[in-house]
Scaffold this motif. Structure first.
Motif, PDB file in Angstrom:
ATOM      1  N   GLN A  30      -4.871   1.282  -6.980  1.00  0.00           N
ATOM      2  CA  GLN A  30      -3.423   1.338  -7.171  1.00  0.00           C
ATOM      3  C   GLN A  30      -2.708   1.290  -5.829  1.00  0.00           C
ATOM      4  OE1 GLN A  30      -2.231   4.515  -9.806  1.00  0.00           O
ATOM      5  NE2 GLN A  30      -3.897   4.107 -11.244  1.00  0.00           N
ATOM      6  N   TYR A  31      -3.432   1.697  -4.780  1.00  0.00           N
ATOM      7  CA  TYR A  31      -2.964   1.548  -3.405  1.00  0.00           C
ATOM      8  C   TYR A  31      -4.197   1.490  -2.514  1.00  0.00           C
ATOM      9  CZ  TYR A  31      -3.763   6.643  -3.177  1.00  0.00           C
ATOM     10  OH  TYR A  31      -4.326   7.900  -3.235  1.00  0.00           O
ATOM     11  N   HIS A  81      -6.609   9.385  -4.803  1.00  0.00           N
ATOM     12  CA  HIS A  81      -6.307   8.260  -5.695  1.00  0.00           C
ATOM     13  C   HIS A  81      -6.627   8.655  -7.141  1.00  0.00           C
ATOM     14  CE1 HIS A  81      -6.758   4.332  -7.649  1.00  0.00           C
ATOM     15  NE2 HIS A  81      -6.111   3.787  -6.624  1.00  0.00           N
TER      16      HIS A  81
END
Length: 333
Positions: A133-134, A141
């Motif tokens: 997601q990043y 995360h």
């Protein structure tokens, strides 16, 4: 100081390398191998005579709580690697992943609590993060079960950590990203590429080649395990072990072909593709916590380190004795 260490999954890819390194460092090692009537010790059968003679072999099944507790008796440290790891196999046999990964981990931490061991290092996987997601992916995360395998590992991780939080069982969680190197199963992409090319194929079969991975050479993963084991600061912590270098499957295949001096053509094999929502499209490790907390850093990091690790892996796989153990013409799930 010399420790009495139980390594579960000692017969496997990472486990055999870790077991050998612990013996070389002078530790008293009990190797938990999966019981079979052939008396095979897996990859430990190929260890040197000196290492094999130094090992205390325990044949058992991680799913059996009685055998697990018996194996742990007298051990000060447990490095728990035994698990089912193949993602495609988890699609059609998910119950075996709960039995092995979740219940097996419960057996370990329950016995550790009862026996009062000094440290349990539980093995996680970067697959628990799912598609990034990043990036880079740090330990905060979100977790996403995009396959039954990853879901079972999320459950196993949380089971291990729950014993630390509930009972003060001394547990640490190591989360390796995509480990590669000599002895790895051909269910993984790097051995799949190398074994096909080494058998003379220039058109090779792969699944999706656009996803990216953070490949970690097995010696770096092994040193990560030992660093987590030796650090008091790791208790109750989840620690990523990754190279902090992102590369696509397609680029990896091209680098391997370049090292091997082969002109490569890639053919998509439908059976090797994951279901669309199950494919992990991007993995890239943030390893800052490992560096700062336990003093670990990769020796095979970056593009140059990755190429060096691939060269060592290719050298092992292209040895005819080793290559003969792989079925390059068969899809290994």
């Amino acid at each position: 100081m010399t420790k009495k260490i139980l390594v579960t999954g000692a017969d496997g890819f990472i486990g055999s390398h870790l077991t050998e390194e612990l013996v070389r460092q002078g530790h008293d090692v009990r190797a938990f191998v999966f019981y079979n009537s052939f008396n095979s010790w897996g990859w430990l059968d190929q260890s040197t005579k000196e290492i094999k003679e130094s090992l205390d072999i325990f044949s058992g099944d991680i799913r059996d709580p009685f055998g697990v507790k018996e194996a742990m008796k007298g051990c000060t440290h447990v490095l728990h690697l035994a698990s089912l790891i193949a993602i495609p196999y988890s699609y059609h046999s998910p119950a075996t992943y709960i039995d092995t990964n979740v219940n097996g981990t419960l057996n370990i931490v329950q016995a550790a609590r009862e026996l009062g061991v000094d440290k349990v290092v539980h093995t996680s996987t970067s697959e628990v993060y799912g598609t990034a997601q990043y990036v880079p992916i740090d330990e905060n995360h979100p977790l996403q079960g995009q396959s039954p395998y990853s879901a079972s590992k999320i459950g196993a991780d949380q089971m291990a950590l729950s014993f630390y939080r509930s009972f003060d069982t001394p547990v640490s969680v190591i989360r390796p990203f995509n480990t590669y190197g000599p002895r790895q199963s051909a269910r993984a992409v790097i051995p799949t590429i190398i074994s096909q090319l080494a058998n003379g194929q220039t058109t090779i079969k792969l699944g999706a080649i656009s996803p990216t991975r953070d490949f970690n050479y097995v010696q770096d993963t092994v040193s990560g395990f030992i660093s987590v084991m030796n650090s008091e600061k790791s208790l109750g912590e989840v620690i990523n072990v990754g190279s902090n270098y992102e590369v696509s499957i397609g680029e990896t295949a091209e680098m391997i072909a370049d090292i091997m001096g082969v002109n490569l053509t890639i053919e998509t094999d439908e059976q090797r593709l994951r279901p669309e929502k199950s494919e992990v499209n991007r993995l890239w490790a943030e390893n800052k916590k490992a560096k700062e907390l336990i003093g670990w850093q990769p020796q095979y990091g970056g593009k140059d380190g990755f190429r060096r690790g691939l060269e060592e892996t290719i050298e092992w796989f292209t040895n005819p004795k080793n290559l003969s153990q792989y079925k390059a013409d068969v899809y290994n799930i």
